[in-house]
Write a protein that holds these residues in place. Structure first.
Motif, PDB file in Angstrom:
ATOM      1  N   THR A 272       0.684  -1.090  -0.030  1.00  0.00           N
ATOM      2  CA  THR A 272       0.038   0.287   0.090  1.00  0.00           C
ATOM      3  C   THR A 272       0.763   1.262  -0.183  1.00  0.00           C
ATOM      4  N   ARG A 273       1.974   1.154   0.846  1.00  0.00           N
ATOM      5  CA  ARG A 273       2.811   2.340   0.654  1.00  0.00           C
ATOM      6  C   ARG A 273       3.497   2.716  -0.353  1.00  0.00           C
TER       7      ARG A 273
ATOM      8  N   HIS B  53      -9.014   7.160  -0.412  1.00  0.00           N
ATOM      9  CA  HIS B  53      -8.772   6.648   0.903  1.00  0.00           C
ATOM     10  C   HIS B  53      -7.494   6.312   1.542  1.00  0.00           C
ATOM     11  N   HIS B  54      -6.519   5.631   0.750  1.00  0.00           N
ATOM     12  CA  HIS B  54      -5.343   5.437   1.099  1.00  0.00           C
ATOM     13  C   HIS B  54      -4.379   6.799   1.105  1.00  0.00           C
TER      14      HIS B  54
ATOM     15  N   ALA C 179      -5.381   9.783   1.579  1.00  0.00           N
ATOM     16  CA  ALA C 179      -5.790  10.429   2.836  1.00  0.00           C
ATOM     17  C   ALA C 179      -5.210  10.152   4.052  1.00  0.00           C
ATOM     18  N   ARG C 180      -5.216   8.719   4.190  1.00  0.00           N
ATOM     19  CA  ARG C 180      -4.765   8.101   5.513  1.00  0.00           C
ATOM     20  C   ARG C 180      -3.248   8.383   5.621  1.00  0.00           C
ATOM     21  N   THR C 181      -2.777   8.057   4.284  1.00  0.00           N
ATOM     22  CA  THR C 181      -1.145   8.127   4.546  1.00  0.00           C
ATOM     23  C   THR C 181      -0.667   9.659   4.561  1.00  0.00           C
TER      24      THR C 181
ATOM     25  N   GLY D  95      -2.498  12.848   4.304  1.00  0.00           N
ATOM     26  CA  GLY D  95      -3.315  13.519   4.809  1.00  0.00           C
ATOM     27  C   GLY D  95      -4.019  14.730   4.198  1.00  0.00           C
TER      28      GLY D  95
ATOM     29  N   SER E 263      -5.880  15.169  -0.333  1.00  0.00           N
ATOM     30  CA  SER E 263      -6.371  14.490  -1.419  1.00  0.00           C
ATOM     31  C   SER E 263      -5.464  14.214  -2.806  1.00  0.00           C
TER      32      SER E 263
END
Length: 318
Positions: free
Chosen positions: A260-261, A295-296, A298-300, A302, A304
Motif C-alpha cells: 500500500t505504501r 482513501h489510502h 488521505a490516510r497516509t 493527510g 487528497s
C-alpha cells in the motif's frame, strides 16, 4: 517550502550523521533534476569542533545566527548527551516557534528533548539510547523500534542510515516525490523507507540467498497487479508462513502495508509527472478505483490526490 537548512554542530559530533545532512542538503543536484538548498553548518561559536572519537576536528565558520531564518534546523548526533549549551536550546526553540522544521539524527534527539520539543510528542532515537531518552525526558513518547517519527514539524530519527530516510521523507513531504527520488538516485539509496519500519532485525537471515530484495524490486515494478501473499510466497519458493515471517524481518512491516505504501508513492510520482486522470492513476498503481486511492492517500498523507497534484505538479495543472 523547504529551501534553507542549517546543521548545528556540537562537540564530538558524529561524522557520519553530520555527513548525512551535508550530503542530502549541501549538494547542488540541479544538473540531474534534483533540488538545491541554501545549506550552512554552524555552532554555538565559530572555530574548531572535535568529532566523535577525537580522530579529527572540523572548522565551523558560522555561529547560531545562521539558524534565525532557515526552513530547517538539523541536530546530528553528538557526544555529551546532557550538556547542550543554552544558546543552542534557545535557537532550536526559536526556530520551531516561528514555523521552521527541526530534525534530529540519532542522539541529536537529546538536544530536542532538552529544548522541550519532545514533550507530549512521539519520537525516536537509536535503539541503544532510547531507554535513556525516555528516562531523561519522561513527557516524551519514545518509540525505540521505528526508523523515524514526524510529529508537528519535529522529526526524530534513529542512527546512521535512518537519518537519510528521515531527510528524504521531509524532502518528499515539502517538495514532492520527484525531488526526493532525484536526491535518492544521486546518493544510490532507496527513495523511500517508511518511518514505521523496524530499526533492526533480531534474528539475521542466514545468507544473502535468503533475502527478499529481488522480490521486493519485482513487486515495485508490478504494483498494478494483484500482489497476494500466496502468489508472492510461491514466487519466493517458500511457504506463506515463512514468507510472512521473512517479510516482516526484512521490512519491519506486513506485505499488505508495504505494498500500500509503495502504491501511494507511485501515485505521488504520477500525480507530479503526468496529467493522467485519478481513475487511471488508481488503476496503474494497483488501487483499482479512485475511491480506494483517495482513501489510502488521505490516510497516509493527510490530503487528497487532487490537492497533492495542485501543490506538486511539475507542469501547470490544466
Amino acid at each position: 517550502m523547504l529551501r534553507s537548512v542549517a546543521a548545528i554542530v556540537l562537540p564530538n559530533v558524529a561524522p557520519f550523521e553530520l555527513g548525512v545532512a551535508c550530503e542530502v542538503f549541501g549538494i547542488d543536484r540541479a544538473d540531474t533534476g534534483g533540488p538545491t538548498f541554501d545549506f550552512v553548518v554552524c555552532g554555538p561559536r565559530p572555530g574548531m569542533v572535535t568529532t566523535k572519537g577525537g580522530l579529527y576536528s572540523i572548522n565551523v565558520e558560522h555561529g547560531l545566527e545562521a539558524t534565525e531564518d532557515v526552513d530547517l534546523v538539523i541536530l546530528p548526533a553528538y557526544g555529551e548527551l546532557d550538556g547542550v549549551p543554552d544558546s543552542v536550546l534557545e535557537a532550536v526553540r526559536a526556530a520551531h516557534a516561528r514555523g521552521a522544521w527541526v530534525l534530529s539524527i540519532c542522539s541529536g534527539a537529546f538536544a530536542l528533548g532538552a529544548a522541550g520539543l519532545l514533550d507530549g510528542r512521539r519520537c525516536t532515537t537509536h535503539w541503544m539510547h532510547s531507554a535513556h531518552l525516555q528516562e531523561r525526558f519522561p513527557a516524551a513518547r519514545v518509540d525505540p523500534a521505528v526508523l523515524y517519527v514526524d510529529d508537528d514539524r519535529v522529526i526524530t530519527s534513529a542512527g546512521t542510515a535512518a537519518g537519510i530516510d528521515a531527510c528524504l521523507h521531509l524532502i518528499r513531504r515539502e517538495l514532492g516525490a520527484a525531488a526526493a527520488t532525484a536526491v535518492a538516485r544521486r546518493m544510490v539509496v532507496p527513495p523511500h523507507r517508511d518511518g514505521g519500519q523496524a530499526q533492526f532485525v533480531d534474528t539475521p537471515l542466514p545468507c544473502d540467498a535468503d533475502t527478499l530484495a529481488p522480490l521486493l524490486a519485482w513487486m515495485v515494478e508490478n504494483l498494478e497487479t494483484d500482489l497476494t501473499v500466496p502468489d508472492l510466497a510461491a514466487r519466493a519458493f517458500v511457504s506463506e508462513r515463512t514468507f510472512a515471517r521473512r517479510f516482516r524481518a526484512e521490512t519491519g512491516t506486513t506485505p499488505a502495508a508495504w505494498v500500500t505504501r509503495q502504491r501511494v508513492v507511485r501515485a505521488q510520482e504520477m500525480l507530479e509527472r503526468s496529467d493522467a486522470s485519478i481513475e487511471e492513476i488508481a488503476r496503474l498503481c494497483g488501487f483499482g478505483t479512485a475511491a480506494v486511492l483517495r482513501h489510502h492517500f488521505a490516510r497516509t498523507l493527510g490530503t487528497s490526490p487532487q490537492a497533492y497534484r495542485r501543490t506538486f505538479a511539475l507542469s501547470p495543472v490544466r
